[in-house]
Design a protein around this motif. Structure first.
Motif, PDB file in Angstrom:
ATOM      1  N   ARG B 507     -39.065   0.041  30.878  1.00 16.74           N
ATOM      2  CA  ARG B 507     -40.025  -0.305  31.930  1.00 16.74           C
ATOM      3  C   ARG B 507     -39.559   0.170  33.317  1.00 16.74           C
ATOM      4  O   ARG B 507     -40.368   0.589  34.135  1.00 16.74           O
ATOM      5  N   TYR B 508     -38.265   0.075  33.543  1.00 17.45           N
ATOM      6  CA  TYR B 508     -37.792   0.299  34.907  1.00 17.45           C
ATOM      7  C   TYR B 508     -37.105   1.635  35.151  1.00 17.45           C
ATOM      8  O   TYR B 508     -37.085   2.115  36.282  1.00 17.45           O
ATOM      9  N   LEU B 509     -36.507   2.221  34.134  1.00 20.56           N
ATOM     10  CA  LEU B 509     -35.789   3.478  34.385  1.00 20.56           C
ATOM     11  C   LEU B 509     -36.743   4.658  34.333  1.00 20.56           C
ATOM     12  O   LEU B 509     -37.681   4.675  33.535  1.00 20.56           O
ATOM     13  N   THR B 510     -36.459   5.639  35.155  1.00 19.99           N
ATOM     14  CA  THR B 510     -37.294   6.831  35.118  1.00 19.99           C
ATOM     15  C   THR B 510     -36.882   7.721  33.939  1.00 19.99           C
ATOM     16  O   THR B 510     -37.658   8.525  33.456  1.00 19.99           O
ATOM     17  N   LYS B 511     -35.636   7.552  33.482  1.00 23.43           N
ATOM     18  CA  LYS B 511     -35.152   8.361  32.358  1.00 23.43           C
ATOM     19  C   LYS B 511     -35.334   7.604  31.034  1.00 23.43           C
ATOM     20  O   LYS B 511     -35.337   6.383  31.021  1.00 23.43           O
ATOM     21  N   HIS B 512     -35.443   8.398  29.960  1.00 24.44           N
ATOM     22  CA  HIS B 512     -35.662   7.768  28.649  1.00 24.44           C
ATOM     23  C   HIS B 512     -34.344   7.384  27.999  1.00 24.44           C
ATOM     24  O   HIS B 512     -33.924   7.982  27.020  1.00 24.44           O
ATOM     25  N   PHE B 513     -33.689   6.401  28.563  1.00 22.47           N
ATOM     26  CA  PHE B 513     -32.420   5.950  28.012  1.00 22.47           C
ATOM     27  C   PHE B 513     -32.656   4.682  27.187  1.00 22.47           C
ATOM     28  O   PHE B 513     -33.599   3.940  27.424  1.00 22.47           O
ATOM     29  N   ARG B 514     -31.760   4.451  26.229  1.00 25.15           N
ATOM     30  CA  ARG B 514     -31.874   3.207  25.478  1.00 25.15           C
ATOM     31  C   ARG B 514     -30.489   2.564  25.313  1.00 25.15           C
ATOM     32  O   ARG B 514     -29.472   3.270  25.391  1.00 25.15           O
ATOM     33  N   ALA B 515     -30.513   1.252  25.094  1.00 25.81           N
ATOM     34  CA  ALA B 515     -29.242   0.527  24.948  1.00 25.81           C
ATOM     35  C   ALA B 515     -29.003   0.225  23.479  1.00 25.81           C
ATOM     36  O   ALA B 515     -29.937   0.013  22.719  1.00 25.81           O
ATOM     37  N   LYS B 516     -27.727   0.245  23.104  1.00 27.18           N
ATOM     38  CA  LYS B 516     -27.384  -0.079  21.719  1.00 27.18           C
ATOM     39  C   LYS B 516     -26.195  -1.044  21.748  1.00 27.18           C
ATOM     40  O   LYS B 516     -25.211  -0.791  22.446  1.00 27.18           O
ATOM     41  N   ILE B 517     -26.313  -2.131  21.006  1.00 29.33           N
ATOM     42  CA  ILE B 517     -25.210  -3.106  20.975  1.00 29.33           C
ATOM     43  C   ILE B 517     -24.522  -3.028  19.618  1.00 29.33           C
ATOM     44  O   ILE B 517     -25.185  -3.094  18.578  1.00 29.33           O
ATOM     45  N   ASN B 518     -23.210  -2.870  19.667  1.00 24.65           N
ATOM     46  CA  ASN B 518     -22.442  -2.857  18.421  1.00 24.65           C
ATOM     47  C   ASN B 518     -22.242  -4.304  17.963  1.00 24.65           C
ATOM     48  O   ASN B 518     -21.627  -5.102  18.665  1.00 24.65           O
ATOM     49  N   PRO B 519     -22.810  -4.670  16.808  1.00 27.06           N
ATOM     50  CA  PRO B 519     -22.740  -6.078  16.403  1.00 27.06           C
ATOM     51  C   PRO B 519     -21.320  -6.576  16.123  1.00 27.06           C
ATOM     52  O   PRO B 519     -21.077  -7.771  16.134  1.00 27.06           O
ATOM     53  N   LYS B 520     -20.393  -5.651  15.867  1.00 26.58           N
ATOM     54  CA  LYS B 520     -19.027  -6.094  15.576  1.00 26.58           C
ATOM     55  C   LYS B 520     -18.260  -6.387  16.860  1.00 26.58           C
ATOM     56  O   LYS B 520     -17.598  -7.396  16.997  1.00 26.58           O
ATOM     57  N   THR B 521     -18.326  -5.429  17.812  1.00 21.14           N
ATOM     58  CA  THR B 521     -17.505  -5.563  19.016  1.00 21.14           C
ATOM     59  C   THR B 521     -18.294  -6.085  20.217  1.00 21.14           C
ATOM     60  O   THR B 521     -17.723  -6.428  21.223  1.00 21.14           O
ATOM     61  N   TYR B 522     -19.620  -6.086  20.123  1.00 21.61           N
ATOM     62  CA  TYR B 522     -20.529  -6.428  21.220  1.00 21.61           C
ATOM     63  C   TYR B 522     -20.511  -5.342  22.311  1.00 21.61           C
ATOM     64  O   TYR B 522     -20.963  -5.573  23.423  1.00 21.61           O
ATOM     65  N   GLU B 523     -19.959  -4.202  22.002  1.00 26.11           N
ATOM     66  CA  GLU B 523     -19.955  -3.113  22.981  1.00 26.11           C
ATOM     67  C   GLU B 523     -21.407  -2.688  23.244  1.00 26.11           C
ATOM     68  O   GLU B 523     -22.199  -2.558  22.316  1.00 26.11           O
ATOM     69  N   VAL B 524     -21.719  -2.487  24.534  1.00 26.28           N
ATOM     70  CA  VAL B 524     -23.086  -2.079  24.878  1.00 26.28           C
ATOM     71  C   VAL B 524     -23.039  -0.633  25.367  1.00 26.28           C
ATOM     72  O   VAL B 524     -22.336  -0.320  26.326  1.00 26.28           O
ATOM     73  N   ASP B 525     -23.775   0.217  24.693  1.00 27.31           N
ATOM     74  CA  ASP B 525     -23.810   1.630  25.081  1.00 27.31           C
ATOM     75  C   ASP B 525     -25.163   1.997  25.635  1.00 27.31           C
ATOM     76  O   ASP B 525     -26.191   1.485  25.196  1.00 27.31           O
ATOM     77  N   LEU B 526     -25.133   2.912  26.601  1.00 26.90           N
ATOM     78  CA  LEU B 526     -26.376   3.454  27.123  1.00 26.90           C
ATOM     79  C   LEU B 526     -26.467   4.874  26.573  1.00 26.90           C
ATOM     80  O   LEU B 526     -25.554   5.681  26.755  1.00 26.90           O
ATOM     81  N   LEU B 527     -27.571   5.169  25.866  1.00 25.17           N
ATOM     82  CA  LEU B 527     -27.686   6.466  25.196  1.00 25.17           C
ATOM     83  C   LEU B 527     -28.876   7.247  25.728  1.00 25.17           C
ATOM     84  O   LEU B 527     -29.917   6.672  26.067  1.00 25.17           O
ATOM     85  N   ASP B 528     -28.717   8.575  25.789  1.00 23.85           N
ATOM     86  CA  ASP B 528     -29.851   9.408  26.197  1.00 23.85           C
ATOM     87  C   ASP B 528     -30.710   9.738  24.975  1.00 23.85           C
ATOM     88  O   ASP B 528     -30.452   9.238  23.871  1.00 23.85           O
ATOM     89  N   THR B 529     -31.717  10.585  25.161  1.00 26.55           N
ATOM     90  CA  THR B 529     -32.660  10.843  24.063  1.00 26.55           C
ATOM     91  C   THR B 529     -31.980  11.505  22.865  1.00 26.55           C
ATOM     92  O   THR B 529     -32.453  11.397  21.742  1.00 26.55           O
ATOM     93  N   GLN B 530     -30.866  12.218  23.126  1.00 33.31           N
ATOM     94  CA  GLN B 530     -30.151  12.848  22.010  1.00 33.31           C
ATOM     95  C   GLN B 530     -29.105  11.912  21.379  1.00 33.31           C
ATOM     96  O   GLN B 530     -28.334  12.336  20.520  1.00 33.31           O
ATOM     97  N   GLY B 531     -29.076  10.674  21.867  1.00 36.47           N
ATOM     98  CA  GLY B 531     -28.118   9.716  21.320  1.00 36.47           C
ATOM     99  C   GLY B 531     -26.730   9.864  21.919  1.00 36.47           C
ATOM    100  O   GLY B 531     -25.775   9.292  21.403  1.00 36.47           O
TER     101      GLY B 531
END
Lengths: 68, 670
Positions: B507-531
């Motif tokens: 909703r808010y970013l101009t770029k098509h980024f997505r967040a991914k949470i690692n369920p084991k470590t809770y690490e939060v990554d921000l990924l671009d369209t190519q992952g």
């Protein structure tokens, strides 16, 4: 989809799940689990923390009273 | 916890008494406090933080100077305190922390019932039950330091997050229930006087005795590692500041990020290979037997039991129609009819045919997997080798950079490099110690599981001790249920977190980024369209961090907890943010503001006039209950000094004044 909608959807799903699929046994287990958690919380509360042996004895006592 | 009123008396820059109300006005629960740099915003954040915890946010300067200087000069006995009125679970409390000496304070807590106050013993511990120690930083936030919020999935981060969401208490209960189980198992072994049970139980208890200290050590090593890593980052930042080392350090950071990703890929590939071998190995072993078995199937087919030459259906049709396929009549009860009837014993059926077909397909699959095994395995190994080559190349480049840095004739750079090398070596040692320890923990846990299974089997063979066995089964049943429920709740919470983070980002970013949470470590990554990973320190990364904090607070908050059906209550507290927008790109400020207000149960914002643009004002105006401005008063002459102003609802407000009685910060309600 707004977060409120999502939460409502998940809430409805959980409620439906609980009503439809929770067996009497699960309901009882959930109830006992919550009772034990409250007991555990009180026994670990800062200022009134109990020793491990004491916690174990009280949990065993609480479980013995429950019919599962 | 819901804050209702703050009273500060001679605290830091605030001379005398000042009050701020937080109670919602017409359901609007956002409180905004405007103030320029140095007007006292961080002091107010720390007033709340200190009152509740006795500690300060890391960036507060001179935390030992709490008593207002002017008040102290006028009267050495003047009292300095901060008082907070708050509600929690339908009760009202008043907390007051008073400065006793330069390094000591006194904390008092009372329940409020109308005008009556009743003191609470062990006041600090009581507050810690509401906001556990270590979690306050999630709610009372110096947002200029948002960049320091680590979403890289350290053990401490995971632990704190689980504690906010109430999962740690469930862990503690499971741990205690396992001890209950051990106690009962020991009881059974003694009651039935079984040598075997006693031996197994002793082994279980021995491991259970070591495990807690191993886990504790794991936590210590993890925090040591985190500290060493943070120091390395500090040194690298310093190297980035120096013109001669800047390009080399930047190149090194890029390479190290790439290396980290390649190392993760290596782990992933190794796991894939292990999984593949585990799944394909039975087929490879069975393949030599599959061909003769299949041949056997076809041989049997010719002898009559298998599909041809006739089926159950054919025999039944002949008998029903009383007519053979050759045209002869087969009357019911005749010798021919009885003979044909007897064929049903060896006729094939539809389900029998289906079973045979399934066996044939299975044999085919075994054959295919076996044929493909070598090719698939070499593809995996090739990928792994290519990945390892890339890591080796990166290592060479890193070595070259290190060499170049060493060749720079500059003492400060050389010194930083030496420090960095030592710290890296220290971090490597800690890391390897941690890996060994984690491996030991995993092995011990697996061993306990195995021993429990052996105990079960041995106890089943016993003919007595039924009453204790019943109790043991009850405890096991509960452990199983609570573990399963906790797992489901945790998964659901993480899914909700990820969905919400992505909703905010889309909703808010101009770029098509997505967040991914690692369920084991809770690490939060921000990924671009190519992952590919996007740095967490970018403008978008900062939005992610704000979104993360607010989503966690919302998830823990009363208004959303029933959606998870938590077993234990999460931590519910207001969100108090100092300078939340200064670390953000202007294009994201209003959206973050809107999101903060929408998600939190109570929001208190300390803002400068620069952060109060039209966009932020529009996003927040319909949600603000109380609004205050901090005015900075100076005793000195104005001369050519500027008077800063800000416009609020069309009204011009002076933010600083000169020729005043004393230097002080004044709080004014708007």
């Amino acid at each position: 989809m707004s977060i409120e909608d999502l939460f409502n959807e998940v809430a409805a799903e959980i409620k439906a799940e609980q009503q439809q699929s929770m067996t009497d046994e699960d309901r009882k287990l959930h109830e006992v689990a919550q009772k034990l958690l409250m007991l555990e919380r009180d026994m670990r509360a800062p200022g009134s923390a109990r020793s491990m042996d004491d916690r174990v004895d009280r949990l065993i006592e609480a479980i013995a009273k429950e019919k599962i | 916890m819901f804050l209702r009123r703050l009273r500060v008396n001679n605290f830091r820059g605030f001379y005398g008494e000042h009050v701020i109300e937080f109670d919602p006005v017409d359901g609007k629960s956002v409180t905004v406090i405007h103030g320029e740099n140095g007007a006292g915003k961080t002091n107010l954040l720390n007033a709340i933080f200190w009152c509740l915890t006795g500690a300060f946010t890391p960036r507060l300067s001179n935390p030992e100077l709490l008593i207002n200087k002017a008040a102290h000069d006028e009267d050495r006995e003047s009292e300095c305190f901060v008082e907070l009125i708050f509600t929690h679970e339908s009760h009202e409390y008043v907390a007051r922390r008073t400065v006793v000496s330069r390094i000591e304070s006194r904390f008092d807590l009372h329940t409020l019932d109308g005008e009556t106050r009743k003191p609470i013993q062990k006041a600090q511990l009581f507050v810690e039950r509401i906001i556990p120690k270590g979690l306050a930083r999630w709610f009372f936030f110096d947002a200029e330091a948002i960049g320091e919020l680590e979403l890289s999935g350290s053990e401490q981060f995971r632990r704190e997050l689980r504690r906010v969401l109430g999962f740690e208490l469930v862990d503690a209960l499971i741990e205690d229930l396992e001890k209950c189980l051990s106690k009962k198992q020991r009881g059974l072994a003694t009651a039935v006087n079984s040598k075997e049970l006693n031996e197994i139980q002793t082994k279980i208890e021995n491991i259970e005795f070591i495990l807690p200290s191993q886990r504790e050590k794991e936590e210590d090593l993890d925090s040591e590692l985190k500290q060493a890593d943070a120091e390395v980052i500090k040194i690298e930042n310093a190297l980035r500041e120096l013109p001669q080392s800047k390009p080399l350090q930047e190149q090194r950071s890029r390479l190290e990020a790439r290396r980290k990703s390649r190392v993760a890929t290596r782990k992933e590939l190794q796991d894939q290979i292990a999984r593949f071998i585990g799944e394909a190995a039975p087929a490879v072993l069975l393949a030599p037997l599959a061909i003769p078995f299949e041949n056997q199937l076809y041989v049997k087919e010719n002898t009559g039991r298998l599909p041809a030459p006739y089926s159950q259906q054919l025999v039944e049709d002949i008998l029903r129609e009383s007519m053979c396929i050759c045209g002869r009549p087969v009357p019911d009860g005749s010798i021919e009819a009885d003979k044909i009837q007897s064929l049903l014993r060896t006729a094939s059926t539809t389900s029998f045919n289906a079973r045979v077909r399934n066996i044939q397909y299975l044999l085919k699959d075994i054959q295919n997997i076996s044929d493909d095994y070598d090719n698939s395995l070499s593809t995996f190994i090739k990928k792994l080798e290519e990945n390892d080559t890339e890591i080796a190349e990166i290592d060479d480049e890193l070595k070259a950079i290190k060499q170049k840095l060493a060749e720079i004739d500059e003492d400060s750079i050389r010194e930083l490099e030496v420090k960095r090398t030592n710290l890296r070596a220290k971090a490597r040692d800690i890391h390897s110690g941690l890996s060994i320890l984690q491996n030991n923990i995993t092995n011990n846990e697996a061993q306990v599981k195995d021993l429990r299974l052996r105990y079960d089997n041995a106890s089943k063979r016993l003919g007595h001790g039924d009453a204790i066995k019943k109790e043991i089964n009850k405890i096991k049943h509960l452990i199983e249920y609570i573990t399963q429920t906790l797992h489901e709740q945790e998964t659901r919470a993480l899914v909700l977190l990820q969905v919400e983070l992505n909703r905010i980002l889309s909703r808010y970013l101009t770029k098509h980024f997505r967040a991914k949470i690692n369920p084991k470590t809770y690490e939060v990554d921000l990924l671009d369209t190519q992952g590919r990973q996007v740095g967490r320190s970018t403008g978008e990364g900062q939005v992610l961090k704000f979104a993360f904090i607010t989503t966690v607070v919302a998830l823990a908050g009363k208004k959303t907890q029933e959606k998870i059906n938590f077993l234990a209550d999460p931590t519910v507290a207001p969100l108090v943010l100092d300078a939340p927008f200064s670390a953000l790109d202007p294009e994201y400020q209003s959206s973050v503001a809107e999101n903060l207000a929408a998600q939190s149960t109570q929001l208190i914002l300390l803002l400068s006039s620069a952060a109060w643009g039209d966009a932020v004002a529009n996003a927040l105006s319909s949600r603000i209950g109380h609004r205050y401005v901090l005015i900075s008063r100076q005793s000195g002459k104005r001369e050519n000094k500027p008077v800063k102003t800000m416009k609020i609802d069309g009204k011009k407000i002076n933010l600083n004044e000169y020729d005043c009685e004393r230097d002080e910060s004044v709080i004014q309600e708007l």
